[in-house]
Design an enzyme around this catalytic site. Structure first.
Site, PDB file in Angstrom:
ATOM      1  N   TYR B  89       0.768  -1.057   0.147  1.00  0.00           N
ATOM      2  CA  TYR B  89       0.049  -0.019  -0.033  1.00  0.00           C
ATOM      3  C   TYR B  89       0.999   1.141  -0.057  1.00  0.00           C
ATOM      4  O   TYR B  89       0.340   2.459   0.161  1.00  0.00           O
ATOM      5  CB  TYR B  89      -0.922   0.101   1.181  1.00  0.00           C
ATOM      6  N   TYR B 464     -11.790  -1.015  -0.578  1.00  0.00           N
ATOM      7  CA  TYR B 464     -11.749  -0.674   0.720  1.00  0.00           C
ATOM      8  C   TYR B 464     -10.587  -0.112   1.067  1.00  0.00           C
ATOM      9  O   TYR B 464     -10.537   0.632   2.356  1.00  0.00           O
ATOM     10  CB  TYR B 464     -12.090  -1.841   1.750  1.00  0.00           C
ATOM     11  N   ARG B 465      -9.455   0.021   0.544  1.00  0.00           N
ATOM     12  CA  ARG B 465      -8.273   0.204   0.720  1.00  0.00           C
ATOM     13  C   ARG B 465      -7.374   0.397  -0.555  1.00  0.00           C
ATOM     14  O   ARG B 465      -7.661  -0.268  -1.534  1.00  0.00           O
ATOM     15  CB  ARG B 465      -7.525  -0.779   1.561  1.00  0.00           C
TER      16      ARG B 465
END
Lengths: 100, 520
Positions: B89, B464-465
Site C-alpha cells: 500500500y 476498501y483500501r
C-alpha cells in the site's frame, strides 16, 4: 471470581537498550527466526541449517549493517527510525560473533 | 493525476528540518540518500515517484505537536507512519514526493487492562511486540494479526487491515483515540474527552458525534494513542479446513458461509483463497513453468496436485466455550457437507497445545512467512492490493471473479485472490504479485490494475483500501452527487488543516492549495 480492580500493566517506552541477542530477537527474528520470511527465502539459496542468521559463521559486522540498511533482494531496508545505528551495531556484533 | 512534488523549496525544507531537529534531536532526524531510499516504497510501480525528503522520529505526543506546528508554519507536507511497514500500500512512502516522514516507530507504550480485555497502545507497537508482551506475562488475551504481521497494531487498524479471528476486522477493535490535530492541538475521543474517565477503552462513542473513524484512512490528524479491544482467550478453537474442487464451486461456498456469518454461528472473518496461496509462498515460478503469461491450466492442475488443494479453499474456525463451539460446529458441518467439498479436514486446538506455525494466524500468532510470495518470480518482487467491496452473494461474487480472472489472463498475470467475509459484506482481496526485475511486466501492471478498478466500478464495487498510486482513482469511484463525499472530506480537511500539511493526497483527499494549483 470477580476482580475488584482492573490489573493495569505498563511498559516504559525507553528502557535501557538490551544486548545484541535480545535486540536481534526484538527487531529481526520475526523474519530471521525459525519460520520467518527471511529464513524461508535464504533457505532457497543456502543450506537450510544455516538459513537462520544466528547459525551463520560467515557474517561480518560490516556486512550485517550494510545489508540491513540497504536491503537485499526481498528484504526491505531497515530504517534508522525503527533500529538506531547503535542498536544495529549491537545486533551486527552479535551475528558476526565478534568479526568486524 | 500526476503525483505532485512538495511545494516547498530546498531552503524551506532545510530550515524546517533544522527546526524539527531542535525538537527531536539530531539523532532522530534521517536525511541521507540512504534514509530517503529506506523510507520509499518497497513494492512500487516507480521507486522514485514517492521518495520523501527526510524522516524524523518523535517519541512523545508533545514532540508530535511541536513538529506539526513547525510543518504548518513552513507549509511543508508531512506523512505519518506508525512503523512504516504497509507493504502493498506504499510501505512508508508519502503520496507527495519530498514530504517529511513522521516515523512513530519509537513510540512504544503498551498498557493492558486484563480484566476488561483492552489495550492502550502507541503507534510504534508492532504485532510481535504486543504478542511478546502478552505471552511473557501469561495474559490470557488474544491478538488478531494480518498476513504480514511486521507492522504496527494501530497502523493496521487505521488502514482497516484484516485478520482471521472473530476480531479480524481490525478497525472495529478501536476504542478511543488520542490525536494531534494539524494545528498542534491534542484531542482524546469518546470517553477520553473526560480526563478521569475509567471507560475510555470500554465505550466507543462517548457523547455527541463519534470521531474515531474520522481519523481512519484520513489525513485529519495524527493518532498518538489508540485503545483496542482484545479477544479473551477461548476455551477451544475448532473448525474445518475445506477444499472445493471446481472453479464454479466459489458461489455455493460463499452462499453456504454467508448466512452462518450473518447469523453469528461463525464469528470469525473467513477468507476463501484460490489454488495459488501455498505455491507462491513455498515455491518460485520457475519450478513450475518457463512460459510467460498467466499460469496455464496444466500448471494450475500440477500445483493443486502437489499441495492437495481445491480450486478454492477456506479455513473456518469457531471460538469460545466448548459446549457452544460444538453446537455451532455441528451446524457448520451440516452446511458444508451439503455442498460436497473435495475435502474437509477437522481442526481442534486448546490454548497451551502445540500447533503448526502455518495455523498460527487463527490463534493470533504473528507471522511474516506469507511475504515469501515476494520471491515468486525468483528475484525482487512484492504485491499491490486490489480489493473491491462485494456483497455476500455467491452469484455476484462468481461474476466478479470471472471478470477479473479474464483480465488476469489478458494482461498475463498470475491469479492471486481471496474473498474475505465481513459481517455483512465481502472483500475481494487481490494481492497481485509484482516482478520488479522485469520492466516489461511492470509496464503492463499499471494498466492492468486500472482496468480492474474500472471494471469493478461499472458494477458498483469500490475498493476498501488502496496503494498510494491508486488513492485518487479509487476515490474517484465514490462519486455520488458530483463527488459529494470528496467535497465533504475536503471541506473538513481545509477547516482542520488550512496549511495543507498533513498527508496531502491520502485516500484522495487533497488540501485546497493543491486543488487550486491543479496538482490534484
Amino acid at each position: 471470581m470477580l476482580i475488584a480492580v482492573a490489573c493495569l500493566l505498563s511498559v516504559a517506552a525507553h528502557a535501557a537498550d538490551p544486548d545484541g541477542k535480545q535486540l536481534f530477537h526484538q527487531k529481526c527474528a520475526m523474519c530471521h527466526g525459525p519460520v520467518g520470511m527471511g529464513t524461508g527465502l535464504l533457505a532457497r539459496r543456502m543450506k537450510p541449517e544455516v538459513a537462520q542468521l544466528e547459525s551463520r559463521e560467515d557474517l561480518s559486522a560490516a556486512y550485517v549493517e550494510r545489508a540491513a540498511r540497504i536491503g537485499i533482494l526481498n528484504m526491505p531496508p531497515i530504517t534508522r527510525g525503527d533500529v538506531t545505528d547503535a542498536q544495529l551495531a549491537s545486533i551486527a556484533q552479535y551475528l558476526s560473533k565478534g568479526k568486524p | 493525476m500526476d503525483v505532485p512534488n512538495a511545494p516547498a523549496n530546498a531552503a524551506t525544507l532545510a530550515k524546517t528540518l533544522k527546526a524539527m531537529s531542535d525538537i527531536v534531536g539530531a539523532a532522530a532526524v534521517f536525511a541521507t540518500a540512504e534514509d530517503r531510499d529506506a523510507y520509499s516504497d518497497r513494492f512500487p510501480i516507480d521507486p522514485h515517484r514517492h521518495r520523501p525528503y527526510a524522516a524524523v522520529a518523535p517519541t512523545t505526543a508533545e514532540q508530535v505537536q511541536a513538529l506539526v506546528r513547525v510543518a504548518a508554519a513552513n507549509r511543508v507536507p508531512i506523512w505519518t507512519v506508525s512503523r512504516g511497514k504497509n507493504l502493498g500500500y506504499g510501505t512508508a512512502a508519502p503520496v507527495v514526493a519530498g514530504s517529511i516522514i513522521l516515523d512513530l516507530s519509537r513510540m512504544k507504550m503498551i498498557e493492558v487492562d486484563v480484566e476488561n480485555a483492552t489495550v492502550l497502545l502507541e503507534p510504534g507497537v508492532g504485532f510481535y511486540d504486543l504478542y511478546e508482551y502478552l505471552q511473557t506475562r501469561n495474559i490470557p488475551l488474544v491478538l488478531s494479526v494480518p498476513g504480514n504481521s511486521w507492522g504496527s497494531v494501530i497502523g493496521n487498524a487505521l488502514d482497516r487491515g484484516l485478520g482471521y479471528t472473530p476480531y479480524g476486522e481490525h478497525t472495529r477493535n478501536l476504542c478511543g483515540l488520542e490525536v494531534v490535530l494539524p494545528d498542534g492541538d491534542l484531542v482524546r475521543t469518546g470517553m477520553g474527552a473526560m480526563p478521569n474517565s475509567p471507560s475510555w477503552q470500554l465505550h466507543k462513542y462517548g457523547y455527541g458525534p463519534a470521531w474515531d473513524q474520522l481519523f481512519v484512512q484520513s489525513n485529519f490528524g495524527i493518532v498518538t494513542k489508540a485503545g483496542m479491544w482484545l479477544m479473551p482467550q477461548p476455551e477451544i478453537i475448532r473448525g474445518f479446513d475445506v477444499e472445493m474442487d471446481r472453479m464454479e464451486d466459489l458461489g455455493p461456498l460463499i452462499d453456504a458461509i454467508g448466512p452462518l456469518r450473518r447469523e453469528g454461528v461463525l464469528l470469525q472473518s473467513p477468507t476463501i483463497g484460490n489454488w495459488f496461496r501455498a505455491a507462491n509462498i513455498l515455491t518460485t515460478r520457475k519450478q513450475w513453468t518457463d512460459q510467460p503469461g498467466s499460469l496455464s491450466d496444466d500448471v494450475v492442475t500440477a500445483i493443486r496436485k502437489q499441495f492437495g488443494l481445491g480450486w478454492w479453499g477456506v479455513s473456518l474456525r469457531v471460538y469460545g466455550r466448548e459446549t457452544v463451539v460444538q453446537a455451532n460446529l455441528d451446524i457448520l458441518e451440516k452446511a458444508l457437507k451439503a455442498i460436497n467439498p473435495m475435502s474437509m479436514k477437522p481442526f481442534s486446538w486448546r490454548p497451551g497445545e502445540p500447533f503448526a506455525p502455518t495455523q498460527g494466524g487463527w490463534m493470533g500468532v504473528p507471522m511474516t512467512f506469507p511475504l515469501q510470495s515476494a520471491n515468486w518470480f525468483g528475484g525482487r518482487g512484492g504485491h499491490i492490493g486490489f480489493s473491491p467491496v462485494l456483497t455476500q452473494s455467491g452469484k455476484l461474487a462468481m461474476q466478479q471473479f470471472q471478470r477479473s480472472y479474464a483480465r488476469y489472463k489478458e494482461f498475463g498475470m498470475d491469479y492471486q485472490a481471496s474473498f474475505a467475509f465481513g459481517e455483512r459484506h465481502m472483500l475481494n482481496v487481490n494481492a497481485v504479485l509484482l516482478n520488479l526485475d522485469d520492466p516489461e511486466f511492470m509496464k503492463r501492471f499499471d494498466p492492468f490494475l486500472r482496468t480492474l478498478i474500472a471494471d469493478a466500478r461499472q458494477h458498483g464495487y469500490g475498493e476498501y483500501r488502496a496503494h498510494i498510486d491508486y488513492m485518487d482513482v479509487v476515490a474517484d469511484c465514490y462519486d455520488y452527487n458530483n463527488h459529494a463525499l470528496r467535497r465533504l472530506n475536503e471541506r473538513i480537511k481545509n477547516a482542520l488543516d488550512p496549511a495543507g500539511i498533513l498527508a496531502p493526497g491520502k485516500s484522495g483527499i487533497w488540501p485546497s492549495a493543491y486543488r487550486k494549483a491543479g496538482k490534484a
